[in-house]
Write a protein that holds these residues in place. Structure first.
Motif, PDB file in Angstrom:
ATOM      1  N   UNK A 141      -2.441  -2.329  -5.532  1.00 12.43           N
ATOM      2  CA  UNK A 141      -3.854  -1.947  -5.616  1.00 12.43           C
ATOM      3  C   UNK A 141      -4.246  -1.300  -4.289  1.00 12.43           C
ATOM      4  N   UNK A 142      -4.804  -0.112  -4.408  1.00 10.98           N
ATOM      5  CA  UNK A 142      -5.115   0.682  -3.210  1.00 10.98           C
ATOM      6  C   UNK A 142      -6.624   0.800  -3.064  1.00 10.98           C
ATOM      7  N   UNK A 143      -7.140   0.161  -2.060  1.00  8.16           N
ATOM      8  CA  UNK A 143      -8.565   0.313  -1.756  1.00  8.16           C
ATOM      9  C   UNK A 143      -8.666   1.489  -0.787  1.00  8.16           C
ATOM     10  N   UNK A 144      -9.227   2.571  -1.274  1.00  8.46           N
ATOM     11  CA  UNK A 144      -9.214   3.814  -0.494  1.00  8.46           C
ATOM     12  C   UNK A 144      -9.816   3.594   0.891  1.00  8.46           C
ATOM     13  N   UNK A 145      -9.080   4.088   1.862  1.00  6.26           N
ATOM     14  CA  UNK A 145      -9.557   4.007   3.236  1.00  6.26           C
ATOM     15  C   UNK A 145      -9.309   2.681   3.913  1.00  6.26           C
ATOM     16  N   UNK A 146      -8.789   1.700   3.165  1.00  3.84           N
ATOM     17  CA  UNK A 146      -8.546   0.382   3.764  1.00  3.84           C
ATOM     18  C   UNK A 146      -7.050   0.051   3.733  1.00  3.84           C
ATOM     19  N   UNK A 147      -6.473   0.112   2.545  1.00  5.85           N
ATOM     20  CA  UNK A 147      -5.041  -0.208   2.454  1.00  5.85           C
ATOM     21  C   UNK A 147      -4.656  -0.630   1.054  1.00  5.85           C
ATOM     22  N   UNK A 148      -3.421  -1.086   0.942  1.00  5.58           N
ATOM     23  CA  UNK A 148      -2.834  -1.358  -0.365  1.00  5.58           C
ATOM     24  C   UNK A 148      -2.211  -2.760  -0.358  1.00  5.58           C
ATOM     25  N   UNK A 149      -2.332  -3.463  -1.470  1.00  4.67           N
ATOM     26  CA  UNK A 149      -1.744  -4.815  -1.555  1.00  4.67           C
ATOM     27  C   UNK A 149      -1.052  -4.989  -2.904  1.00  4.67           C
ATOM     28  N   UNK A 150       0.043  -5.780  -2.912  1.00  2.00           N
ATOM     29  CA  UNK A 150       0.688  -6.101  -4.197  1.00  2.00           C
ATOM     30  C   UNK A 150      -0.018  -7.290  -4.851  1.00  2.00           C
ATOM     31  N   UNK A 151      -0.431  -7.104  -6.101  1.00  2.00           N
ATOM     32  CA  UNK A 151      -1.133  -8.164  -6.829  1.00  2.00           C
ATOM     33  C   UNK A 151      -0.534  -8.275  -8.232  1.00  2.00           C
ATOM     34  N   UNK A 152      -0.209  -9.492  -8.634  1.00  2.00           N
ATOM     35  CA  UNK A 152       0.353  -9.704  -9.971  1.00  2.00           C
ATOM     36  C   UNK A 152      -0.674  -9.365 -11.041  1.00  2.00           C
ATOM     37  N   UNK A 155      -7.033 -13.442  -4.519  1.00  2.00           N
ATOM     38  CA  UNK A 155      -7.651 -14.325  -3.526  1.00  2.00           C
ATOM     39  C   UNK A 155      -7.957 -13.482  -2.290  1.00  2.00           C
ATOM     40  N   UNK A 156      -9.191 -13.556  -1.822  1.00  2.00           N
ATOM     41  CA  UNK A 156      -9.585 -12.767  -0.651  1.00  2.00           C
ATOM     42  C   UNK A 156      -9.073 -13.454   0.602  1.00  2.00           C
ATOM     43  N   UNK A 157      -8.018 -12.873   1.177  1.00  2.00           N
ATOM     44  CA  UNK A 157      -7.431 -13.483   2.371  1.00  2.00           C
ATOM     45  C   UNK A 157      -7.272 -12.499   3.529  1.00  2.00           C
ATOM     46  N   UNK A 158      -7.392 -11.206   3.261  1.00  2.00           N
ATOM     47  CA  UNK A 158      -7.178 -10.230   4.325  1.00  2.00           C
ATOM     48  C   UNK A 158      -8.128  -9.063   4.168  1.00  2.00           C
ATOM     49  N   UNK A 159      -7.901  -8.021   4.978  1.00  2.00           N
ATOM     50  CA  UNK A 159      -8.870  -6.920   4.985  1.00  2.00           C
ATOM     51  C   UNK A 159      -8.918  -6.198   3.634  1.00  2.00           C
ATOM     52  N   UNK A 160      -7.759  -5.977   3.004  1.00  2.00           N
ATOM     53  CA  UNK A 160      -7.772  -5.245   1.722  1.00  2.00           C
ATOM     54  C   UNK A 160      -8.380  -6.108   0.619  1.00  2.00           C
ATOM     55  N   UNK A 161      -7.918  -7.343   0.513  1.00  2.00           N
ATOM     56  CA  UNK A 161      -8.440  -8.185  -0.572  1.00  2.00           C
ATOM     57  C   UNK A 161      -9.925  -8.496  -0.357  1.00  2.00           C
ATOM     58  N   UNK A 165      -7.201   2.755  -6.468  1.00  2.00           N
ATOM     59  CA  UNK A 165      -5.931   3.322  -6.893  1.00  2.00           C
ATOM     60  C   UNK A 165      -4.969   2.230  -7.322  1.00  2.00           C
ATOM     61  N   UNK A 166      -4.153   2.538  -8.335  1.00  2.00           N
ATOM     62  CA  UNK A 166      -3.175   1.567  -8.832  1.00  2.00           C
ATOM     63  C   UNK A 166      -1.817   2.241  -8.942  1.00  2.00           C
ATOM     64  N   UNK A 167      -0.813   1.609  -8.389  1.00  2.00           N
ATOM     65  CA  UNK A 167       0.575   2.044  -8.602  1.00  2.00           C
ATOM     66  C   UNK A 167       1.321   0.917  -9.295  1.00  2.00           C
ATOM     67  N   UNK A 168       2.291   1.301 -10.117  1.00  2.00           N
ATOM     68  CA  UNK A 168       3.101   0.276 -10.742  1.00  2.00           C
ATOM     69  C   UNK A 168       3.211   0.481 -12.238  1.00  2.00           C
ATOM     70  N   UNK A 169       3.640  -0.512 -12.971  1.00  2.00           N
ATOM     71  CA  UNK A 169       3.948  -1.865 -12.510  1.00  2.00           C
ATOM     72  C   UNK A 169       5.312  -1.936 -11.835  1.00  2.00           C
ATOM     73  N   UNK A 170       5.432  -2.900 -10.953  1.00  2.00           N
ATOM     74  CA  UNK A 170       6.676  -3.118 -10.224  1.00  2.00           C
ATOM     75  C   UNK A 170       7.152  -4.563 -10.431  1.00  2.00           C
ATOM     76  N   UNK A 171       8.347  -4.804  -9.944  1.00  2.00           N
ATOM     77  CA  UNK A 171       8.881  -6.174  -9.946  1.00  2.00           C
ATOM     78  C   UNK A 171       9.647  -6.513 -11.204  1.00  2.00           C
ATOM     79  N   UNK A 172      10.125  -7.739 -11.234  1.00  2.00           N
ATOM     80  CA  UNK A 172      10.851  -8.212 -12.412  1.00  2.00           C
ATOM     81  C   UNK A 172       9.860  -8.886 -13.347  1.00  2.00           C
ATOM     82  N   UNK A 173      10.359  -9.301 -14.492  1.00  2.00           N
ATOM     83  CA  UNK A 173       9.444  -9.922 -15.447  1.00  2.00           C
ATOM     84  C   UNK A 173       9.958 -11.299 -15.840  1.00  2.00           C
TER      85      UNK A 173
END
Lengths: 181, 221
Positions: B59-70, B86-92, B105-113
């Motif tokens: 998940x890409x918060x424009x101008x702030x950064x990107x985080x992986x979220x299930x 869970x809001x724990x850092x600047x992006x969340x 912005x959204x990229x993915x999906x990634x990871x295993x299932x």
């Protein structure tokens, strides 16, 4: 009222004693009684003489800790097939926590002082008991340690902080500060 | 140079895994203190991105950064993408400040299932702690949508306190079903709590499982 034979069958059906020898169960049955507790009733009270422990057959019991000015803290709940109380094994034989019935509870109560006497007379029975209770204590201690980890806590509560500098005595006289206006 | 579609190992093709697609915020649901669920719908791909239970998005918060979220929504409803965060850092924290109608912005999906297909015919244990229930919720939806394909299904969930139980309404609904077992425990509680208190792993020992016939899916915070 349950006979000793009936109590022996109940003991054999409880997970804590199911693989115990028939002879040992027979000895324990002589110290056992069938008990029923209704919601809110206490099986154990903190500070009371620890002369009993319980084998839960049905229902749930909250193990509680009290502190002045606070509501009770439930440390753990125990259910059918579990054991409540080991203070009867450890001097000074005083109950450490409250145990309160959450709903209807059916249990076998075992008289701790009766069992202590039998264990003193029969060292193999004493060893068997201590082994079972030591395992139970270790399991509960491990569970308590996991709870203390507070895995679900907010990460910021446990973020590494820079070490605080120890307080130091000044090694030289403080310089005079800037003079006031 | 023409852009070449990338095919991901699980067969889902996306134009460029490095380029975020634009998504609109449809809803923000407060779950717990500092925990919220974003409901997103795609602006660039009308059908949304298909995902298997267990995948995550960037998940890409424009101008702030990107985080992986299930992904925490229903895999059979790809048109609405749900993420519990869970809001724990600047992006969340910035994501928490979004409002319906906002964009990210959204990229993915990634990871295993999660092994939904290998688990068919077996008993299934789903064990979660805290916000770890979020990545497992798509699995639960998928299993319940195909309930007859699985043996016994048990959900064991642990939370810090009764006030920290995630998806409480859904847990209650699932608990009311006759075709599954749902057990909830908390680490700490006051005297009013009528449920279990103790570590979540203790729930496992209370049930008899046959390991060769059981598949366990676990997620802790």
């Amino acid at each position: 009222m349950a006979t000793i034979e009936g109590l022996d069958r109940m003991l054999a059906g409880h997970p804590f004693f199911e693989d115990m020898s028939e002879r040992a169960r027979g000895l324990i049955a002589g110290c056992a009684a069938n008990r029923v507790f209704h919601r809110g009733e206490h099986l154990l009270r903190e500070g009371d003489p620890a002369d009993v422990f319980y084998l839960l057959r049905h229902g749930s019991v909250a193990i509680e800790l009290h502190a002045p000015g606070r509501s009770a803290l439930v440390l753990e709940t125990l259910r059918d097939g579990e054991v409540i109380g080991w203070s009867w094994l450890v001097p000074p034989y005083r109950t450490q926590f409250d145990a309160r019935a959450i709903g209807l509870v059916r249990a076998l109560s075992i008289n701790g002082s009766c069992l202590r006497d039998k264990c003193a007379e029969d060292s193999s029975l004493g060893y068997e008991f201590l082994s079972r209770f030591a395992r139970l204590m270790a399991e509960r201690l491990t569970a308590t340690r996991l709870q203390l980890l507070d895995l679900y806590g907010h990460p910021s509560d446990y973020a590494a902080r820079p070490a605080e500098r120890p307080l130091e005595a000044p090694t030289s006289p403080a310089k005079p500060g800037p003079s006031g206006p | 140079m023409p852009s070449v579609p990338h095919t991901l190992p699980w067969g889902h093709a996306i134009a460029d895994p490095m380029t975020p697609a634009r998504y609109r915020v449809d809803s923000i649901r407060s779950e717990l203190t500092g925990v919220f669920t974003l409901g997103l719908s795609p602006l660039d791909e009308p059908c949304g991105i298909g995902f298997a239970p267990g995948k995550f998005s960037m998940l890409y918060q424009f101008g702030v950064g990107e985080v992986p979220i299930s992904v925490s929504g229903d895999p059979d409803r790809p048109e609405q993408l749900l993420h519990t965060i869970r809001a724990v850092g600047s992006v969340t924290n910035a994501l928490q400040r979004l409002s319906p109608g906002g964009m990210l912005g959204v990229r993915g999906p990634f990871g295993t299932s999660w092994p939904t297909t290998p688990a068919e015919g077996a008993d299934l244990v789903i064990l979660a702690g805290g916000i770890g229930l979020a990545p497992l919720r798509p699995l639960i939806y998928r299993v319940l949508a195909n309930r007859s394909r699985y043996g016994a299904v048990c959900i064991f969930y642990g939370a810090r306190t009764p006030d920290d139980i995630l998806y409480r309404d859904e847990l209650e609904q699932w608990r009311g079903r006759f075709d599954m077992t749902v057990e909830v425990t908390v680490d700490r509680a006051g005297p009013d709590w009528m449920g279990r208190v103790g570590v979540v792993t203790k729930l496992l020992s209370a049930k008899g499982f046959s390991p060769p016939d059981t598949i366990a899916c676990l997620c802790d915070p």
